[in-house]
Structures are given as structure tokens and as C-alpha cells.
Design a protein around this motif. Structure first.
Motif: not given
Length: 334
Positions: A29-33, A38-41, A48-53, A177-179
């Protein structure tokens, strides 16, 4: 909030996460930027986060890892990076992804022997121990963990050379920078296959257990503890501390009984928290019901959450249960 009917009871199979599906989601799965969720926070020094989300997937780890490489370069941090992981299901895939980036960027990385598990305080100890004799070429660290978050979560923390959690200036740099990297399709990520990364001249196995265990005598009077003859119960709660308790018992001659040696990324051994979810909350008498149930077997007992930056210590089980219930009641009023 009303108390869930399963609070304090063993987790039923219906609550357990599907681990193969979780790991597949991490890679597929790919994040919707354009979606902030779904961004880096960065929270407490990490994302932290879930690959399901779509909030903790391989793209996030690759982008954060490359951002850490760029942060190190901007601050001239050239020493080794001490790297560890906890026992969440997403931690090992994330460690592999991060190591691919670190190796491609030529960073010296120290990983636990045999790809073992390493608690957060142990990474901090390794950083501080190394830097104690350094005036330049300082070390820093990364811990792959979402701390006490639920079993479908993953996380990545960065610890700068002072060994503790990163400050907001550092986390803002890495997050921004990650975003930016994510938004550009990770085209700036330097990466090498895991087989090459793990065997690279810059990747080294490191004994995290021995030095940490021996150094405990410098902050605690272990001889007095041993002479007291306490019967000590320990439940690592499936976390990264599991490999440390037996060496500690042998080294200092302590009577320690590790009551739960299971490594189960579903958290299937846990009792359910007050809201019906499975989490490693050491402040919750419902999540800690299993540990509290040991009251007649030991003089003192410890429970550690997954990356060991929290623990519950139980001496008088009636008092600790009352204290935890009072704490929960106070939180509900805030």
C-alpha cells in the motif's frame, strides 16, 4: 467512556490482528501524500502509524531514513548509528527497509546480534557509552518501535547524540524533509538490496546485552538486591526485554522467574484494555490484569511494555490496583 465488557479479560481470537495481511499492507500500500493522516508525523521523537491506514508503510520508512541521513550530514554526525527494534510485527520489515537506506548512504550501523530485539533504553545506553570518550565522530541511534501502541502499529524513533528523544528542531527537520521526499515519489531515496545491506562493510553486529547488563551495577546496588533473597517475577509482555532478564539473573545472582517467554506480535497473551482494544498500557489495570494476577507468587514483579520505555512494578498488589484505578479515573476527568 463506558467500560468495555472484555476489559481485563484475555483477548479473544476475534480481536487479534492478521499479521500476514498487515505485513503485506506494509509493502503493497502507498500513502496518499495529499492526506495529512498519511504523511510523516513525528510525535515523541518518532513517526508511528499502521500499514492498514497507510500511515506506516515502506514508503514512510524509506523517506524518514533518507531524511535522517540528510540530518546527520547537516549536523556533521559521522559516528556509528546504533539501531534496534522491538517485537511489533512491522518492526522487522521496517528495520530491513531502513538498513537498505543507511547502507546505501554509507552509514556505519550497529545492529543486535542475530537480529535480536533491543529496548529503547539500551540504544540510549549504547549511544552515551560510545560518546563518553569522543569529542568528534559522535554516535546517534534509531529504534524501530511504536512504543506501547497496538499490534497493528509500526514506528521509528530517532535519538540524537545526547541519547534521549530528539528535540522539536530535529524532529521538524526530519519530518519536513521526509514529507518532501514522499511528495516527490521517494526519488531521492538511496537504497541497496537487503542482502547487500546486511552484509555490507558498514553494517556490524553488536552485543547490546552484555554491556548494558554489566553497567546496571553502576546505578543499582545489585549485591544488596541479591542478598535480600527476593523472589522476583518478570513478564516481558512479549517485548524487547525478553533476552535481557536471564543474563541479568545470572550475572547478579538474582532469583528471577520469567513467567512469559512468548514473542507474539498479535499480543494474544494480553488482557483487553478498558475500551476493548489490545494495547501495552502499563498504567491500565485492565491491560495489566495478567501481571496483577501473579500477586501470590512473588515478592515483587515487573512488567515491561514492548520497547521498555515504560514499566509497571508491583509490590503490594491491592495498592497498585487501587492506584491504577485512581489514575484512570483522574484521566477521565481531564
Amino acid at each position: 467512556m463506558a467500560l468495555h465488557r472484555l476489559a481485563g479479560k484475555p483477548a479473544p481470537r476475534s480481536l487479534l490482528v492478521n499479521i500476514p495481511r498487515l505485513v503485506t499492507s506494509y509493502y503493497s500500500r502507498k500513502p496518499d501524500v495529499t492526506d495529512p493522516a498519511q504523511k510523516v508525523t513525528f510525535g515523541t521523537s518518532g513517526h508511528r502509524g499502521s500499514s492498514f491506514k497507510n500511515s506506516f508503510n515502506e514508503d514512510h520508512v524509506l523517506a524518514v531514513s533518507q531524511a535522517i541521513c540528510q540530518f546527520r550530514k547537516s549536523k556533521n554526525i559521522t559516528g556509528p548509528l546504533f539501531m534496534g527494534m522491538d517485537t511489533h510485527a512491522l518492526s522487522e520489515p521496517a528495520l530491513a527497509s531502513a538498513l537498505e537506506v543507511f547502507a546505501a548512504n554509507g552509514m556505519t550501523v550497529m545492529i543486535q546480534e542475530g537480529l535480536g530485539y533491543t529496548p529503547t533504553p539500551v540504544i540510549s545506553h549504547a549511544i552515551l557509552t560510545y560518546n563518553r570518550s569522543q569529542t568528534s565522530g559522535l554516535a546517534d541511534g534509531v529504534v524501530i518501535t511504536p512504543s506501547h501502541n497496538p499490534p497493528d502499529n509500526g514506528g521509528l524513533k530517532y535519538n540524537p547524540p545526547h541519547g534521549g528523544p530528539a528535540d522539536t528542531e530535529t524532529t521538524s527537520f526530519i519530518e519536513d524533509r521526509a514529507n518532501d521526499i514522499l511528495g516527490e515519489g521517494n526519488k531521492d531515496v538511496r537504497r541497496t538490496p537487503f542482502e547487500k545491506a546486511i552484509s555490507s562493510d558498514t553494517t556490524h553486529e553488536y552485543d547490546y546485552i552484555g554491556p548494558y547488563t554489566e553497567d546496571l551495577a553502576n546505578i543499582l546496588d545489585m549485591e544488596i538486591i541479591a542478598k535480600a533473597g527476593l523472589k522476583i517475577g518478570v513478564d516481558p509482555l512479549g517485548g524487547a526485554a525478553l533476552g535481557f532478564w536471564d543474563p541479568i539473573a545470572r550475572w547478579f545472582g538474582l532469583d528471577i522467574d520469567v513467567v512469559n517467554r512468548a514473542i507474539d506480535p498479535t499480543f494474544g497473551f494480553m488482557t483487553v484494555d478498558k475500551d476493548g482494544k489490545i494495547r501495552m498500557d502499563c498504567s491500565s489495570p485492565y491491560a495489566m490484569a495478567g501481571l496483577i494476577g501473579l500477586k501470590d507468587n512473588f515478592d515483587i514483579a515487573f512488567g515491561n511494555e514492548y520497547d521498555l520505555d515504560q514499566e509497571v512494578e508491583v509490590e503490594d498488589f491491592d495498592e497498585i490496583t487501587s492506584a491504577l484505578e485512581a489514575y484512570e479515573a483522574k484521566k477521565a476527568l481531564i
